[in-house]
Design a protein around this motif. Sequence first.
Motif, PDB file in Angstrom:
ATOM      1  N   THR A   1      45.447  -1.410   4.655  1.00  0.00           N
ATOM      2  CA  THR A   1      44.083  -1.250   5.038  1.00  0.00           C
ATOM      3  C   THR A   1      43.065  -2.383   4.887  1.00  0.00           C
ATOM      4  O   THR A   1      43.405  -3.427   3.847  1.00  0.00           O
ATOM      5  CB  THR A   1      43.550   0.068   4.643  1.00  0.00           C
ATOM      6  OG1 THR A   1      43.425   0.160   3.300  1.00  0.00           O
ATOM      7  CG2 THR A   1      44.409   1.210   5.027  1.00  0.00           C
ATOM      8  N   ASP A   2      41.590  -2.152   5.283  1.00  0.00           N
ATOM      9  CA  ASP A   2      40.720  -2.975   5.038  1.00  0.00           C
ATOM     10  C   ASP A   2      40.385  -3.133   3.603  1.00  0.00           C
ATOM     11  O   ASP A   2      39.915  -2.491   3.033  1.00  0.00           O
ATOM     12  CB  ASP A   2      39.542  -2.607   5.815  1.00  0.00           C
ATOM     13  CG  ASP A   2      38.352  -3.900   6.066  1.00  0.00           C
ATOM     14  OD1 ASP A   2      38.549  -4.464   6.976  1.00  0.00           O
ATOM     15  OD2 ASP A   2      37.409  -3.948   4.922  1.00  0.00           O
ATOM     16  N   GLU A   3      40.516  -4.711   3.113  1.00  0.00           N
ATOM     17  CA  GLU A   3      40.310  -4.996   1.769  1.00  0.00           C
ATOM     18  C   GLU A   3      38.588  -4.683   1.225  1.00  0.00           C
ATOM     19  O   GLU A   3      38.582  -4.494   0.446  1.00  0.00           O
ATOM     20  CB  GLU A   3      40.754  -6.566   1.425  1.00  0.00           C
ATOM     21  CG  GLU A   3      42.097  -6.480   1.554  1.00  0.00           C
ATOM     22  CD  GLU A   3      42.973  -5.958   0.219  1.00  0.00           C
ATOM     23  OE1 GLU A   3      42.423  -5.678  -0.606  1.00  0.00           O
ATOM     24  OE2 GLU A   3      44.082  -6.005   0.382  1.00  0.00           O
ATOM     25  N   GLN A   4      37.745  -5.170   2.187  1.00  0.00           N
ATOM     26  CA  GLN A   4      36.352  -5.052   1.976  1.00  0.00           C
ATOM     27  C   GLN A   4      36.109  -3.590   1.674  1.00  0.00           C
ATOM     28  O   GLN A   4      35.325  -3.054   0.758  1.00  0.00           O
ATOM     29  CB  GLN A   4      35.637  -5.724   2.819  1.00  0.00           C
ATOM     30  CG  GLN A   4      34.230  -6.008   2.469  1.00  0.00           C
ATOM     31  CD  GLN A   4      33.201  -6.406   3.602  1.00  0.00           C
ATOM     32  OE1 GLN A   4      33.922  -7.097   4.235  1.00  0.00           O
ATOM     33  NE2 GLN A   4      31.884  -6.262   3.451  1.00  0.00           N
ATOM     34  N   LEU A   5      36.566  -2.795   2.454  1.00  0.00           N
ATOM     35  CA  LEU A   5      35.993  -1.373   2.147  1.00  0.00           C
ATOM     36  C   LEU A   5      36.913  -0.735   1.110  1.00  0.00           C
ATOM     37  O   LEU A   5      36.151  -0.074   0.395  1.00  0.00           O
ATOM     38  CB  LEU A   5      36.508  -0.759   3.498  1.00  0.00           C
ATOM     39  CG  LEU A   5      36.137   0.975   3.259  1.00  0.00           C
ATOM     40  CD1 LEU A   5      34.824   0.936   3.860  1.00  0.00           C
ATOM     41  CD2 LEU A   5      36.807   2.101   4.359  1.00  0.00           C
ATOM     42  N   LEU A   6      38.172  -1.190   0.618  1.00  0.00           N
ATOM     43  CA  LEU A   6      38.533  -0.886  -0.529  1.00  0.00           C
ATOM     44  C   LEU A   6      37.729  -0.972  -1.872  1.00  0.00           C
ATOM     45  O   LEU A   6      37.346  -0.491  -2.801  1.00  0.00           O
ATOM     46  CB  LEU A   6      40.070  -1.244  -0.563  1.00  0.00           C
ATOM     47  CG  LEU A   6      41.178  -0.715   0.144  1.00  0.00           C
ATOM     48  CD1 LEU A   6      42.247  -1.656  -0.049  1.00  0.00           C
ATOM     49  CD2 LEU A   6      41.214   0.679  -0.177  1.00  0.00           C
ATOM     50  N   ARG A   7      37.080  -2.131  -1.572  1.00  0.00           N
ATOM     51  CA  ARG A   7      36.364  -2.926  -2.775  1.00  0.00           C
ATOM     52  C   ARG A   7      34.957  -2.155  -2.915  1.00  0.00           C
ATOM     53  O   ARG A   7      34.439  -1.681  -4.007  1.00  0.00           O
ATOM     54  CB  ARG A   7      36.130  -4.343  -2.714  1.00  0.00           C
ATOM     55  CG  ARG A   7      37.352  -5.297  -3.026  1.00  0.00           C
ATOM     56  CD  ARG A   7      36.927  -6.579  -3.274  1.00  0.00           C
ATOM     57  NE  ARG A   7      36.263  -7.174  -1.739  1.00  0.00           N
ATOM     58  CZ  ARG A   7      37.196  -7.929  -0.859  1.00  0.00           C
ATOM     59  NH1 ARG A   7      38.680  -7.945  -1.341  1.00  0.00           N
ATOM     60  NH2 ARG A   7      36.707  -8.069   0.270  1.00  0.00           N
ATOM     61  N   LEU A   8      34.564  -1.784  -1.690  1.00  0.00           N
ATOM     62  CA  LEU A   8      33.532  -0.923  -1.807  1.00  0.00           C
ATOM     63  C   LEU A   8      33.461   0.292  -2.302  1.00  0.00           C
ATOM     64  O   LEU A   8      32.519   0.791  -2.977  1.00  0.00           O
ATOM     65  CB  LEU A   8      32.658  -1.045  -0.301  1.00  0.00           C
ATOM     66  CG  LEU A   8      31.525  -0.046   0.023  1.00  0.00           C
ATOM     67  CD1 LEU A   8      30.220  -0.744  -0.635  1.00  0.00           C
ATOM     68  CD2 LEU A   8      31.371   0.212   1.359  1.00  0.00           C
ATOM     69  N   VAL A   9      34.463   1.101  -1.834  1.00  0.00           N
ATOM     70  CA  VAL A   9      34.625   2.400  -2.202  1.00  0.00           C
ATOM     71  C   VAL A   9      34.938   2.394  -3.844  1.00  0.00           C
ATOM     72  O   VAL A   9      34.235   3.435  -4.422  1.00  0.00           O
ATOM     73  CB  VAL A   9      35.717   3.093  -1.429  1.00  0.00           C
ATOM     74  CG1 VAL A   9      35.948   4.462  -2.081  1.00  0.00           C
ATOM     75  CG2 VAL A   9      35.431   3.184   0.039  1.00  0.00           C
ATOM     76  N   THR A  10      35.521   1.435  -4.089  1.00  0.00           N
ATOM     77  CA  THR A  10      35.673   1.396  -5.892  1.00  0.00           C
ATOM     78  C   THR A  10      34.413   1.274  -6.303  1.00  0.00           C
ATOM     79  O   THR A  10      34.036   1.903  -7.488  1.00  0.00           O
ATOM     80  CB  THR A  10      36.567   0.172  -6.029  1.00  0.00           C
ATOM     81  OG1 THR A  10      37.966   0.518  -5.496  1.00  0.00           O
ATOM     82  CG2 THR A  10      36.881   0.183  -7.528  1.00  0.00           C
ATOM     83  N   LYS A  11      33.702   0.507  -5.967  1.00  0.00           N
ATOM     84  CA  LYS A  11      32.304   0.210  -6.397  1.00  0.00           C
ATOM     85  C   LYS A  11      31.504   1.620  -6.431  1.00  0.00           C
ATOM     86  O   LYS A  11      30.749   1.854  -7.455  1.00  0.00           O
ATOM     87  CB  LYS A  11      31.457  -0.980  -5.802  1.00  0.00           C
ATOM     88  CG  LYS A  11      30.119  -1.323  -6.443  1.00  0.00           C
ATOM     89  CD  LYS A  11      29.495  -2.161  -5.735  1.00  0.00           C
ATOM     90  CE  LYS A  11      28.713  -1.369  -4.449  1.00  0.00           C
ATOM     91  NZ  LYS A  11      27.551  -2.280  -3.983  1.00  0.00           N
ATOM     92  N   LEU A  12      31.291   2.203  -5.287  1.00  0.00           N
ATOM     93  CA  LEU A  12      30.715   3.295  -5.196  1.00  0.00           C
ATOM     94  C   LEU A  12      30.976   4.457  -5.917  1.00  0.00           C
ATOM     95  O   LEU A  12      30.263   5.036  -6.538  1.00  0.00           O
ATOM     96  CB  LEU A  12      30.488   3.755  -3.671  1.00  0.00           C
ATOM     97  CG  LEU A  12      30.030   2.789  -2.497  1.00  0.00           C
ATOM     98  CD1 LEU A  12      30.385   3.402  -0.976  1.00  0.00           C
ATOM     99  CD2 LEU A  12      28.522   2.491  -2.728  1.00  0.00           C
TER     100      LEU A  12
END
Length: 253
Positions: free
Chosen positions: A126-137
């Motif tokens: 899946t999309d790496e950028q979204l994974l990083r964003l969700v982890t941050k949120l």
Amino acid sequence: MLRRFREERESKFELADRGITTTEVQREGCYYDVFELTSAGRAPVRVVSAQATDQGGQPTAAVTRDLLSMFRPTLILLVGVFGGFGGFGERGVSLGDVLLAREVFDYTPEKMRPEGGGLRPRVYRTDEQLLRLVTKLDTRGRLDASLEGHQLLVNDFASSEKVIAWQGSELRARLLALSADVGGVETEAHGVLHAIWEAFKAKEFVGGAMLKCVSDLGDEEMAVDKKAKQTEAARRAARVALDIAGAFRRSDE
């Protein structure tokens, strides 16, 4: 955003609660809801909400291809409910938890041999950028209100047309063996992610992701209070998905 009927209905309740109005769009015999998510000091995010005609990989792959050709999205997010692998000796996933897919295993391909069948799963990242964003949120507590005390987990998923409703099934054990991080099973993600994988992305990149809330544990209790559990899970998935979509931008600001 892609959903089935119940997820589509519950997400509309969440939009209404947030004071967000939608515009209905018809293109080539298909129907979409379009709206914007705004946040202070940032450009709004345009969201197109679509509904597959049925559950399963083929209907979701079809609507994914329509979205890709008609709207040129940078991200397609599949939102809904699924069966989690909980209980002793499994993955400890509980009813109401929200899971974001890291990898999706399409376990449909299988080679049948005299000594027995063998799964030949296709794996989609899946999309790496979204994974990083969700982890941050999640780390900053910005999803807590929508999670309502439940966990947000980043796990692998098994995806196929087969619905598992028996904890002692041989297939369930085989799926758990695919990855130590397989958190559950659902029926649409393999179709969505394969359609995205086949899309030409050299000039206009598009990523795919899946966010679902546990409405059952894929066991004999699946049918108990099914409607109530799916309604609650669908609304929680919609709330978290809107939080994430409102924060997602592909380009830097």
